[in-house]
Structures are given as structure tokens and as C-alpha cells.
Design an enzyme around this catalytic site. Structure first.
Site, PDB file in Angstrom:
ATOM      1  N   ASP A  30     -13.924  -3.000  -3.197  1.00 19.79           N
ATOM      2  CA  ASP A  30     -12.595  -3.629  -3.184  1.00 19.79           C
ATOM      3  C   ASP A  30     -12.310  -4.207  -4.556  1.00 19.79           C
ATOM      4  OD1 ASP A  30     -10.695  -4.357  -0.560  1.00 19.79           O
ATOM      5  OD2 ASP A  30     -10.228  -5.504  -2.378  1.00 19.79           O
ATOM      6  N   LYS A  35     -13.466 -11.301  -2.216  1.00 22.80           N
ATOM      7  CA  LYS A  35     -13.785 -10.634  -0.949  1.00 22.80           C
ATOM      8  C   LYS A  35     -15.183 -10.010  -1.014  1.00 22.80           C
ATOM      9  CE  LYS A  35     -10.212  -8.506   1.425  1.00 22.80           C
ATOM     10  NZ  LYS A  35      -9.305  -7.444   1.827  1.00 22.80           N
ATOM     11  N   THR A 122      -2.989   5.211   6.539  1.00 21.34           N
ATOM     12  CA  THR A 122      -1.869   5.880   7.218  1.00 21.34           C
ATOM     13  C   THR A 122      -0.844   6.271   6.160  1.00 21.34           C
ATOM     14  OG1 THR A 122      -2.256   4.523   9.170  1.00 21.34           O
ATOM     15  CG2 THR A 122      -0.086   5.581   8.980  1.00 21.34           C
ATOM     16  N   LEU A 253       2.354  -1.043  28.343  1.00 24.52           N
ATOM     17  CA  LEU A 253       3.500  -1.301  29.218  1.00 24.52           C
ATOM     18  C   LEU A 253       3.564  -2.794  29.559  1.00 24.52           C
ATOM     19  CD1 LEU A 253       3.714   1.652  31.796  1.00 24.52           C
ATOM     20  CD2 LEU A 253       5.227   1.145  29.880  1.00 24.52           C
ATOM     21  N   CYS A 263       0.655  -2.488  11.692  1.00 29.18           N
ATOM     22  CA  CYS A 263       0.891  -1.038  11.743  1.00 29.18           C
ATOM     23  C   CYS A 263       2.241  -0.639  12.345  1.00 29.18           C
ATOM     24  CB  CYS A 263      -0.235  -0.361  12.521  1.00 29.18           C
ATOM     25  SG  CYS A 263      -1.797  -0.444  11.624  1.00 29.18           S
TER      26      CYS A 263
END
Ligand code: NAD
Length: 444
Positions: A30, A35, A122, A253, A263
Site C-alpha cells: 500500500d 497502514k 471493480t 429483500l 460499492c
């Protein structure tokens, strides 16, 4: 096999730790030195159940290490994963690919032998091909492959999801790349996890299609909840009756304050933009985004209504602010639309959340924080449940009501039973269920 994991956020860290648990040798990289320092000291920068123990075990076995030096990590790797962030590009909705392309450039210069550059972030359709072009341009003639391997883990259940996924999706163009990917995930194929091999483009689309579909499911049940409130239905019964249909399924649901998180908001937006860009609009997803945005704002009106529009000077206790339980992630959490609006309306807000404070404090200036729900509720005119942490489920409702100044309980996650809340003396409102008690009487 040797793996370099570029980006040690939720996905990179969980994937890196789990791959090392499979027996691979993993180096996590990273840019943020603090971190990496924390991780080198055995501290996990995020809250994810079970991650610290698994990390410790694999560091001790010398299969897992952390560095800020991408050159050192990539040297000799069989696979180099890109797991950096792909946030929404400011002001428009497309995914910001700056970090992905910058990582590709750095990786290109650090490769020492054949490796598969695996995009786990993504990314919109076409990105893997661009990553390939970047590496080829930086290292003409060098042997490498690109593979798209989107990640489906859920925060809060990330280890279980990585270790027992419903499927692994791999977009690849050569047998050599497919072999490397098969070898990386071999422990899962022994458990008969389906591996979906496809093209780079299809793999990219699968991830967005899956997230957009789940966001649509949530939004659908949220609109059914609104209808239930108008006609006297109970959305939980509706969801159960629908969800037991095997073609539909019961997951996603649960009616609530609208989807949030790291996301769904950004991925639905990016997919809608891709559709528009290629003149193939995805109207369902465009509508889902619009309905969800309105929904988060409409939650503020519910709280105001529960207090007869008189919130100025009143104390409101907010239970849960992270975008869902079992994570400390505040990205696009519904609470970020609700809490500042309540403060803006003049309320004093006391928040209780087991892991939200570290991230949330700066995002909701003006709110106070309590460790304990009863302390947060002391003197409050209303309690608002935004995130359904387990710690809120077993509370003594009578005691809670007893420490309050008012009687409103706005339960945006249907944590409590209406009859019990009313019996404890609350004016209780929830999502998509018949109002009971004083609120119902007032509406009559
Ligand atoms: P994150 O923001 O938590 O972590 C990204 C990390 O990458 C940061 O720590 C950043 O410092 C680091 N980084 C950026 N550029 C770097 C570089 N060149 N070299 C080294 N490190 C670099 O992001 P995340 O939540 O882990 O998400 C990563 C990707 O995975 C996104 O595309 C996201 O959409 C996707 N994803 C996330 C989840 C989730 O639940 N969070 C689930 C599935 C997929």
C-alpha cells in the site's frame, strides 16, 4: 505461488490474507505508510471479524508480509493483483480509474518475469484491455497476461465470502493465464466452487450486473414497503412470501433506509454511465439510483414527522451509523444523509455505534458520541435506528423509554416488534409495517 497484492484496503487485505491462508506466499502493498506500519505490527486497520487472527497466523507462518515497496513485492510474483479503489469520478458518476492505471504503470516497470496482472478492483468494461495496453507500452515484448477477477465479498462477512464464494469469475485470454488463476484458487475448486471462465469484458460486466441487480432488489422491496404503509400491508410478510419462491430468493429483500456502502452507490452509477456512453441506457438502474437517493432524504422526513416537525433544541439518539453492521465502513452510509440534516434542523444528535466513530466523527461534525445506548437515549425526544447492530436487538425497551424525555422510536431496520415497542411506551414507527399505538391512533 507468489502473489503481490497492490492496494491493501478492504478487498486487498482480505484477499491477501485469505490467499496466504490457502498456502500461497503473499506480499501486500500500500502507498499509505501508516497502514503498512500498523499491519507490520500485527494491527488490522479495518474492522472485519476474524481477520486479525487469520493475519497473525499467516504472518507467523511467514507466508504473509507487508510493504510500501511495489518493486520488491512484484519481483518474482506469479500473479500481481490490482485491488486499489475505483471511486466515483467527482461530479459525474463514471468510475475514477486513476489509481488502477497508475498501479498498472508501476507494476509494468517492476515485473521481472512472466506474471498475470489480475484486476480485482471493480472496473468498467474496457479497463482490463487498457491495463494490458499500459503494460505492453511500458514493456514492449515482455511476456505477461491480464486477467479480470472481480471480487464479490461482503464487508462484515468477508472471510467467509472469500473462503466459500458462490463462484469465482475469471476473464482471461490465454491458457497460461487461466492455469495460473486455477492454481491460485485450487483450494476452492477442491470444494467444488464453480469457476466461471470468460472474456475480459464479460467478467467486468458480471460484477456490475450482480451489484446493480442486488441494489435493484433492495430498491424494489423499499418501494413495496412504501405501498404497504399506504394500504396496510406488512412488508416483512410480503418479502417472506416472495423470497420463499426459489426463483426470487430471500436475500436483499429487507426494506430499510436505502442502500449505501462502498460499492452499490458507485457501481450502480458507473454502470448507468457506461450504458449511456455506449448508447444502451439501463433505465432500471438509472431509476434505482434516483429512487434510492430520494429514499435516503425521505428518512429525514420520517424523523421530523415523529417529532411533529419540532426538532429544534431536541435531543435525538441515533443507533448505528455505519452502512451496515459488522463493518466500520461509513462510505455512502444512509446516516450521512440523515444525521447532518437533523443537526441542520436544530437537533442535538447523540450517536452510538460499536465501530463507527473512528470514521464517522469527522463526517458528522456537531454530533456527540456515546458508548452505550441508554446513555445516548438519556433525555432524548426520539431514538432513530439506522444500522441494525446486534447490540441494539436485545435492549430493555422499558428502561430505554424510561431514560428518555420523549417517546418517539423510528426504527428504519425493523429491529423491534411493534407490539413490544408500543407496550414499552414508545410511539413506534418502522418501515413498511402497520403503525401501532399512539402513531396509528393519531392517523385515525
Ligand atoms: P479501499 O479504498 O479500502 O482500498 C484501496 C487501497 O489501495 C488504499 O489503501 C490505497 O492506499 C491503496 N492504493 C491505491 N493506489 C495504490 C498504489 N498505486 N499502490 C499501492 N496501494 C495503492 O478500497 P476497497 O474497498 O478495498 O475497494 C477496492 C476495489 O474493490 C474497488 O474497486 C471496489 O469497488 C472493489 N470491491 C470492494 C468491495 C468492498 O466490500 N469494499 C467488495 C468487492 C469489490
Amino acid at each position: 505461488m507468489r502473489i503481490a497484492m497492490i492496494g491493501t484496503g478492504y478487498v486487498g487485505l482480505v484477499s491477501g490474507v485469505c490467499f496466504s491462508d490457502f498456502g500461497h506466499e503473499v506480499v501486500c502493498v500500500d502507498k499509505i505508510a501508516t497502514k503498512i506500519d500498523m499491519l507490520k505490527n500485527g494491527q488490522v486497520p479495518i474492522y472485519e471479524p476474524g481477520l486479525d487472527a487469520m493475519l497473525e497466523k499467516n504472518v507467523a507462518a511467514r507466508r504473509l508480509s507487508f510493504t510500501t515497496d511495489i518493486v520488491e513485492a512484484v519481483a518474482g510474483a506469479d500473479a500481481v493483483f490490482i485491488a486499489v479503489g475505483t471511486p466515483t469520478r467527482r461530479g459525474e458518476g463514471h468510475a475514477d480509474l486513476t489509481y488502477v492505471y497508475a498501479a498498472a504503470e508501476e507494476i509494468a516497470h517492476a515485473l521481472t518475469g512472466y506474471a498475470v496482472v489480475v484486476v480485482k478492483s471493480t472496473v468498467p468494461v474496457g479497463t482490463n484491455r487498457e491495463v494490458k495496453r499500459i503494460v505492453e507500452k511500458a514493456r514492449p515484448g515482455f511476456a505477461f497476461d491480464v486477467a479480470s477477477n472481480p471480487e464479490f465479498l461482503r464487508e462484515g462477512a468477508a472471510i467467509e465470502d472469500f473462503m466459500r464464494p458462490d463462484r469465482v469469475v475469471v476473464g482471461a485470454e490465454t491458457d497460461r493465464a487461466r492455469e495460473v488463476m486455477r492454481a491460485l484458487y485450487r483450494p476452492l475448486s477442491l470444494r467444488e466452487t464453480p469457476m466461471v471462465f470468460t472474456t475480459l469484458e464479460s467478467a467486468e460486466l458480471i460484477k456490475y450486473a450482480a451489484n446493480a441487480f442486488l441494489a435493484t432488489k433492495i430498491t424494489f422491496i423499499n418501494e413495496m414497503a412504501d405501498l404497504c404503509e399506504k394500504v396496510g400491508g406488512d412488508v416483512q410478510d410480503v418479502a417472506r412470501g416472495m423470497g420463499l419462491d426459489g426463483r426470487i430468493g430471500s436475500k436483499f429483500l429487507h426494506a430499510g433506509p436505502g442502500y449505501g456502502g462502498s460499492c452499490f452507490p458507485k457501481d450502480t452509477l458507473a454502470l448507468a454511465r457506461t450504458g449511456q456512453q455506449f448508447n444502451s441506457p439501463i433505465r432500471i438502474v438509472e431509476t434505482v439510483i434516483e429512487v434510492n437517493e430520494k429514499r435516503k432524504r425521505s428518512m429525514v422526513d420520517r424523523v421530523l414527522a415523529a417529532l411533529d416537525d419540532r426538532v429544534a433544541g431536541k435531543k435525538i439518539a441515533v443507533f448505528g451509523v455505519t452502512f451496515k453492521p459488522e463493518t466500520d465502513d461509513m462510505r455512502d452510509a444512509p446516516a450521512l444523509a440523515i444525521v447532518p440534516a437533523l443537526i441542520g434542523a436544530g437537533a442535538s444528535v447523540a450517536i452510538v455505534d460499536p465501530h463507527g466513530r473512528k470514521e464517522g466523527e469527522a463526517m458528522m461534525p456537531g454530533a456527540s458520541w456515546a458508548e452505550d445506548p441508554y446513555e445516548a437515549a438519556k433525555g432524548a425526544s426520539a431514538i432513530v435506528v439506522i444500522t441494525e447492530w446486534n447490540m441494539f436487538r436485545g435492549l430493555d425497551l422499558r428502561r430505554l423509554r424510561g431514560v428518555m424525555a420523549g417517546e418517539a422510536l423510528v426504527d428504519m431496520r425493523n429491529v423491534y416488534r411493534p407490539d413490544e415497542a408500543v407496550a414499552a411506551g414508545f410511539a413506534y414507527s418502522s418501515i413498511g409495517r402497520p403503525a401501532v399505538g399512539p402513531l396509528a391512533r393519531a392517523a385515525e
